[in-house]
Each structure stands twice: as C-alpha cells, then as structure tokens.
Design an enzyme around this catalytic site. Structure first.
Site, PDB file in Angstrom:
ATOM      1  CG  LEU A  18      -1.928  -1.129   1.349  1.00  0.00           C
ATOM      2  CD1 LEU A  18      -2.688  -1.028   2.668  1.00  0.00           C
ATOM      3  CD2 LEU A  18      -2.899  -1.116   0.173  1.00  0.00           C
ATOM      4  N   GLY A  19       2.007   1.184   0.606  1.00  0.00           N
ATOM      5  CA  GLY A  19       2.855   2.365   0.699  1.00  0.00           C
ATOM      6  C   GLY A  19       4.227   1.997   1.224  1.00  0.00           C
ATOM      7  N   GLY A  21       7.874   3.840   3.116  1.00  0.00           N
ATOM      8  CA  GLY A  21       8.550   4.990   3.684  1.00  0.00           C
ATOM      9  C   GLY A  21       9.995   4.673   4.006  1.00  0.00           C
ATOM     10  CB  THR A  22      12.559   6.682   5.783  1.00  0.00           C
ATOM     11  OG1 THR A  22      12.225   7.839   5.018  1.00  0.00           O
ATOM     12  CG2 THR A  22      14.062   6.624   5.990  1.00  0.00           C
ATOM     13  CE  LYS A  25       9.595  -2.946   1.083  1.00  0.00           C
ATOM     14  NZ  LYS A  25       9.848  -4.195   0.317  1.00  0.00           N
ATOM     15  CB  VAL A  26       1.738   0.342   4.792  1.00  0.00           C
ATOM     16  CG1 VAL A  26       0.303  -0.053   5.143  1.00  0.00           C
ATOM     17  CG2 VAL A  26       2.304   1.231   5.883  1.00  0.00           C
ATOM     18  CG  ASP A 134       3.070  15.811   9.981  1.00  0.00           C
ATOM     19  OD1 ASP A 134       3.076  16.914   9.401  1.00  0.00           O
ATOM     20  OD2 ASP A 134       3.523  14.775   9.465  1.00  0.00           O
ATOM     21  CE  LYS A 136       2.055  15.289   6.024  1.00  0.00           C
ATOM     22  NZ  LYS A 136       3.451  15.484   5.592  1.00  0.00           N
ATOM     23  CG  ASN A 139      -0.045  12.537   7.937  1.00  0.00           C
ATOM     24  OD1 ASN A 139       0.404  11.680   7.183  1.00  0.00           O
ATOM     25  ND2 ASN A 139       0.725  13.368   8.612  1.00  0.00           N
ATOM     26  CG  ASP A 152       2.161   9.387   9.985  1.00  0.00           C
ATOM     27  OD1 ASP A 152       2.800   9.225  11.039  1.00  0.00           O
ATOM     28  OD2 ASP A 152       2.693   9.456   8.873  1.00  0.00           O
ATOM     29  CB  THR A 174       4.075  19.197   6.603  1.00  0.00           C
ATOM     30  OG1 THR A 174       4.239  17.802   6.895  1.00  0.00           O
ATOM     31  CG2 THR A 174       4.238  19.413   5.108  1.00  0.00           C
TER      32      THR A 174
END
Length: 465
Positions: A18-19, A21-22, A25-26, A134, A136, A139, A152, A174
């Site tokens: 699904l996604g 990141g650093t 994973k998801v 955060d 936005k 998220n 998140d 952000t």
C-alpha cells in the site's frame, strides 16, 4: 514475510503493497481467523535504532493505545520478530483526503462534514493529552462510507512532553501546515498548533489550494508568521470569519476548539457522535494466556479461555533488540522477570516442573491457570512463593513471566540468578531487560551518542499511513 501471499506470524496473509517509507512498508493483509482486512505497517528495527528513533516508536504505540475514536485509524495490535515490528491497523481503503483535494475544491457541505469529523477527532486527542503535530490531508484517510480517519501519529506529543514552561519545544511538522509559533522555536501549545493546521486544512478543502505557498521557503515562513493570505471570492462570510480566527498568528488569541464547535458554520447539519470511553486507556486486543499447569500441551491449550493481564502492546517490549519496557513499567522493578521462548508450551511447562523438583519447590495448581511454586521451608520473611505464567504470542513463540508472590525478595533474586535462569538457558530466546541494559551501556559511550529523536522541520510526505 513481506511477499504477497505469505503468512505473517501464522495469523495474517500478506497482500499488496500500500505504501513505502524510510523505515518500512505498509501492506494490505487478511486475518486468517476472521477474514477481516487490515493494514500492516512493517518497521525495520535496525534502521529505527540506527537513527535514534527508539523514543518516537514508543511514543507512537503509547499514543495509539489512548486514542480510540470513530475518526481515528485504529491500531489493533503490535507484533515483533527479530528484525521487524508490525503495527496491525485498521484498513482504510478510500485513499487519502489529499487525493480528493488535489482534484480541486470540495462542495461546501462535504468540506464541512470532513471538517466536523476532523475537529471531533482532534478534540478527542487533546482531551487525552495527545497533540498530533502533523495534521495535513496526506495524513487523513477516507473509508468506504466517506468518513474521515486521522492517521500517522509518528510526530505526536503527549502532555508529559511539555517542559516546565508548560509548552512543547520540538520543531516538527510539514512547512505549509505548521503554526508560526512552531517555526519561531520559542515553545508552543500543542493544541493551538493543531488548531492552526486544521485551519489550513479547512482552507484547502474549500479553496483547492494552500493559503501559504511560495517557492522560497523563507518567504513562505514570512507569510505564515504574518498570516498573509487571501480568500477566494467564493468563501462565505461565515467561513472567512472562522478561518481567520483559526489562522490567527497569535496563539494566545487564536480560537479554541470549543469556540470552533460553537460557530454557526460548523454547526450546520452536525450529527453528534457519542464516544464511549471505558477506563483511562482503551483496551487493545488481548493476548490470551497459555496456562502452564498441565502435563500435556493439549491440556495447556484448553486453558486459553482466561484473558491475560498482558496484551500485544506489552508483548512487543519483550522482543530481542527492541525493549520498550520503559513505556509500560518501571525499570527498577525486581520482583518479576520475563523471557521469550521459541519452544512449545508443553516444553516450557515440563522445564519449569523439572526446575521446581530440583530446587525442592512444591508445584501447586490454581484455578484460572497459573503454575505456582512454593518453598518447603520458612525463610526470613516466610515461605518463598513464585508464580510462573506462559503467554502465547504465536503458536511457536511464547512469553513467560516469573514473579515472586511471597517470601524474601533477596532470596528470590538469588535463586533466580544462581539456579532458575541458568537452568532455563536452553529454552530461552531472550530475557526481557537484558537487551535494554546492553543498549544503555552503549549509549553511555560518548562516541555512540544518538542524533535527535525528532524529525527536523521538513516536508516528509508521503509518509506511511
């Protein structure tokens, strides 16, 4: 374990990615027992420890235990292997709110519905002493029914994070959504900072673009600091008043959530949702107890009906190399010890009974399933009594808790150190606390000091949901 079609911990069939990141994973996944869809966030422990984000992971787990709300993504349980941490979360397949606003402005009624749900979720977080920091559209997720889900909490803060001045001081978030007082680095009220971000989100929902935007970051910060923005001509007077009060650069005069909820624009078509809170911390999915007072594994498994006092959030703290004990209990506690084992319940039970026999400890049974060990002679403070309890994490992975329930603590500690721990060596995978002590010793070395445990003020989108 991360390949599509593989099975994680004998419980979840892994689906599509699904996604990413650093730090992990998801994946979409399916609960093999219930068939329910979930999202599993897979975090690489080595990467997290390497960059000093240990505290951030602990905080995220702690926060998500506290915030159970219809408009917040739910964390069902946390699991761990030697290399990975797995957050099993509610699967929200409607996508990000960002995808909707990226196509342009929303109709006012739809924007109001999302905003009402967002404010309800944020208000609930603040009531529990949690500040998101955060907020936005990236998220915020949407479910099948078009309901909003805040996600998140990796940059969130708890009330106890405040310094003596009663303010938070970590600069994070952000840029386009961050409050001016956060940029100024002079301390800020987490709730006021979240309200500013909600104001930016409301503007974006209705306008289809950001109120503060500039290719030069410093110029954008200048605009944020002075609340230098313009309303599109289609904004109603009611909306203009509300957004202006939320995007007040002075946090002391910025509107509160209570006042937002009283505004006429906010209250249009509002459907109140009753949130039932039981106790200080909402319960997670409990890990069931595998009782160790039977001579066969089958008999032991029959005792699974009794829920344990430990849950999945506790279990993660016993994973080798990632001890989260500081989050759940006092480190100075010496009357109990825990270890993990990859042996079967039957093997662990048999081993404990052998040790009891060797140490001339009487094994007694107790309804509900504890293995109780008692000394045969009076000690300095009465008869030494020890409880041993086995918890199943997976069919091939168990947590064992050994706890003094009577007698002299020094006598118990001596027996644990000299007799019980050495005798258990061949079935123990890791002792709870040993990894933490080793890590603390390394952290005390000057050359191994970790970097800051907070993100700098950078746009880290897209993030793992």
């Amino acid at each position: 374990m991360e390949n599509k079609g593989s099975v994680l911990m004998h419980r979840y069939e892994i689906g599509k990615l699904l996604g990413q990141g650093t730090f992990g994973k998801v994946h979409h996944a399916r609960n093999l027992e219930t068939g329910m869809s979930v999202a599993i966030k897979m975090i690489d422990k080595e990467k997290v420890l390497k960059v000093g984000m240990f505290e951030q992971i602990k905080r995220e787990i702690s926060v998500m235990r506290m915030v159970r709300h219809p408009n917040i993504v739910q964390l069902y349980e946390v699991m761990a292997s030697k290399a990975k941490i797995y957050f099993v979360m509610e699967y929200v397949k409607g996508g990000e709110l960002f995808d909707k606003v990226a196509k342009g402005k929303l109709k006012e009624d739809l924007a109001r519905k999302y905003f009402q749900q967002l404010i309800g979720a944020v208000d609930f977080c603040h009531s529990r002493g949690v500040y998101h920091r955060d907020l936005k559209p990236e998220n915020i997720l949407l479910d099948d029914n078009g309901n909003l889900k805040v996600s998140d909490f990796g940059l969130s803060a708890l009330a106890e994070s405040k310094r003596q001045d009663g303010l938070l001081h970590t600069t994070c978030g952000t840029p386009a959504y961050v409050a001016p007082e956060v940029i100024n680095r002079k301390g800020y009220d987490g709730s006021k900072a979240d309200i500013w971000s909600c104001g930016v989100i409301l503007y974006v929902l209705l306008a289809g673009y950001l109120p503060f935007h500039d290719s030069n970051l410093m110029e954008m910060y200048r605009k944020i600091g002075k609340a230098d923005f313009k309303f599109p001509n289609w904004f109603s007077p009611e909306v203009r008043r509300l957004v202006s009060k939320m995007l007040d650069p002075n946090p002391n005069t910025r509107i509160s959530i209570a006042k937002i909820m009283e505004s006429s624009w906010f209250r249009k078509g509002l459907k109140p949702v009753r949130i039932e809170i039981k106790g200080k911390e909402p319960a997670s999915h409990d890990v069931e107890a595998v009782v160790g007072d039977s001579s066969t594994a089958a008999e032991a498994m029959q005792e699974l009906a009794r829920p344990s006092n430990l849950n999945a959030f506790d279990i993660i703290s016993f994973s080798a190399g990632f001890d989260l004990s500081g989050l759940f209990e006092e480190n100075e506690r010496k009357k109990e010890e825990r270890f993990t084992s990859r042996k079967t319940a039957k093997t662990i039970i048999s081993k404990l009974e052998d040790i009891a026999k060797r140490l001339k400890l009487k094994v007694t049974k107790k309804d509900g399933g504890l293995l109780k060990l008692a000394g045969s002679e009076e000690g300095r403070k009465g008869v030494l009594s020890i409880d041993a309890e086995i918890f199943e994490v997976t069919p091939t992975f168990h947590l064992v808790e050994v706890k003094k329930t009577g007698g002299d603590t020094l006598e118990y500690q001596k027996m644990m150190k000299q007799d019980i721990r050495p005798a258990l060596e061949d079935i123990v995978w890791t002792w709870h606390g040993d990894q933490l002590r080793s890590q603390q010793q390394q952290e005390n070395q000057p050359e191994l000091q970790q970097p800051s445990q907070e993100h700098p003020l950078l746009d880290v989108s897209p993030q793992i949901p």
